[in-house]
Scaffold this active site. Structure first.
Site, PDB file in Angstrom:
ATOM      1  N   TYR A   1      18.210 -28.909  33.325  1.00  0.00           N
ATOM      2  CA  TYR A   1      17.951 -28.832  31.880  1.00  0.00           C
ATOM      3  C   TYR A   1      19.196 -29.237  31.099  1.00  0.00           C
ATOM      4  O   TYR A   1      19.123 -30.054  30.167  1.00  0.00           O
ATOM      5  CB  TYR A   1      17.530 -27.412  31.504  1.00  0.00           C
ATOM      6  CG  TYR A   1      17.178 -27.248  30.041  1.00  0.00           C
ATOM      7  CD1 TYR A   1      15.974 -27.733  29.544  1.00  0.00           C
ATOM      8  CD2 TYR A   1      18.049 -26.608  29.154  1.00  0.00           C
ATOM      9  CE1 TYR A   1      15.643 -27.585  28.201  1.00  0.00           C
ATOM     10  CE2 TYR A   1      17.727 -26.456  27.817  1.00  0.00           C
ATOM     11  CZ  TYR A   1      16.527 -26.948  27.347  1.00  0.00           C
ATOM     12  OH  TYR A   1      16.209 -26.805  26.020  1.00  0.00           O
TER      13      TYR A   1
ATOM     14  N   LYS B   1      19.291 -32.637  28.591  1.00  0.00           N
ATOM     15  CA  LYS B   1      19.607 -32.496  27.167  1.00  0.00           C
ATOM     16  C   LYS B   1      20.966 -33.111  26.848  1.00  0.00           C
ATOM     17  O   LYS B   1      21.158 -33.702  25.777  1.00  0.00           O
ATOM     18  CB  LYS B   1      19.578 -31.022  26.768  1.00  0.00           C
ATOM     19  CG  LYS B   1      18.175 -30.419  26.737  1.00  0.00           C
ATOM     20  CD  LYS B   1      17.299 -31.081  25.699  1.00  0.00           C
ATOM     21  CE  LYS B   1      15.994 -30.354  25.487  1.00  0.00           C
ATOM     22  NZ  LYS B   1      15.156 -30.953  24.424  1.00  0.00           N
TER      23      LYS B   1
ATOM     24  N   THR C   1      10.886 -18.416  21.200  1.00  0.00           N
ATOM     25  CA  THR C   1       9.748 -19.311  21.383  1.00  0.00           C
ATOM     26  C   THR C   1       9.107 -19.024  22.737  1.00  0.00           C
ATOM     27  O   THR C   1       9.560 -18.157  23.482  1.00  0.00           O
ATOM     28  CB  THR C   1      10.193 -20.789  21.338  1.00  0.00           C
ATOM     29  OG1 THR C   1      10.966 -21.076  22.515  1.00  0.00           O
ATOM     30  CG2 THR C   1      11.021 -21.072  20.104  1.00  0.00           C
TER      31      THR C   1
END
Length: 267
Positions: free
Chosen positions: A142, A146, A177
């Site tokens: 990840y 990014k 979220t």
């Protein structure tokens, strides 16, 4: 005249908050989702779009152009989380994450650029992550996807300047979220040499998301950028400590910073 805004990944989380906030301020917003029918209560239109499929991207962009005649702002928000020891994450899962977090945004950008160039104006905002500024244990893929998007934005924005098209990154920290529910988790194998360390880190990551900031903070930053004549290269949105971690990485020797991260993740 109302701004025409395309937000990828607009059905939930940060994308949904941005879309609702901009709609309330008079923008004409189009969000995207792989399954728009699952979100009948959306306050702005959701188009069917999968950032891993070029035909899907082109169809949605062309639909907006046909109806509105232009796209003023693209917000590349769609993304996917992934966790696990790098050694144990299947290669196809690594590639799938880069397809969503890196190649997906690039292909959406490619689809809107001809129209923005014809307009001689446009703004592209890539939602990255503070995790993209550092290699985090058990979030290495990840962080890498990014971080790659952060770097290519630096190059891309210089190439686009002659056409009056602006591009910027917005790197969020932890926000409340549902990203944890949708991300790929390498399973906690009972015979894995990483079982204990990965388990502790996974609990910590989930706790950070659960106690994260309100996504409306991201929406306000996006709106401010849209009203800025010359957007900066990078924006960071998160807790003071999360933003300070980037400063520390620049200031501290690598090994000391590494020890701080390992201590934080209880490694």
């Amino acid at each position: 005249m109302a701004k025409i805004v395309l937000i990828t990944g607009g059905s939930s989380g940060i994308g949904k908050s941005i879309g609702e906030f901009l709609t309330e301020r008079g923008c004409i917003v189009y969000g995207t989702s792989r399954q728009p029918v699952n979100y009948p209560e959306s306050k702005f239109p959701l188009l069917s779009l999968d950032v891993k499929k070029r035909n899907s991207i082109e169809t949605s962009v062309e639909a907006i152009i046909k109806k509105e005649g232009k796209i003023d702002v693209l917000i590349n928000n769609a993304g996917a989380g992934i966790t696990g020891p790098v050694e144990e994450i299947p290669e196809h899962e690594m590639k799938a994450n880069f397809d969503t977090n890196f190649f997906g945004p690039i292909n959406v950008i490619k689809a809107v650029l001809p129209y923005m160039r014809e307009q001689r104006v446009g703004l592209i905002i890539n939602i990255t992550s503070i995790a993209g500024y550092m290699g985090l244990p058990f979030r290495g893929i990840y962080s890498s996807s990014k971080g790659a998007l952060e770097l290519i934005t630096e190059a891309f924005r210089m190439e686009l300047k002659p056409f009056n098209i602006h591009m910027t990154n917005v790197a969020p920290g932890d926000f409340a979220t549902n990203i944890a529910a949708g991300r790929y988790h390498a399973p906690l194998e009972k015979d894995s040499p990483y079982k204990s360390a990965y388990g502790k880190s996974l609990d910590l990551m989930n706790a950070h998301v659960d106690s994260g900031s309100d996504p409306i903070l991201m929406a306000k930053v996006i709106y401010k950028i849209m009203r800025t004549k010359s957007p900066k290269v990078h924006y960071k949105v998160g807790s003071p400590m999360q933003k300070f971690s980037i400063v520390l990485k620049r200031l501290l020797p690598d090994t000391i910073y590494e020890r701080l991260l390992m201590s934080h993740y209880k490694l």
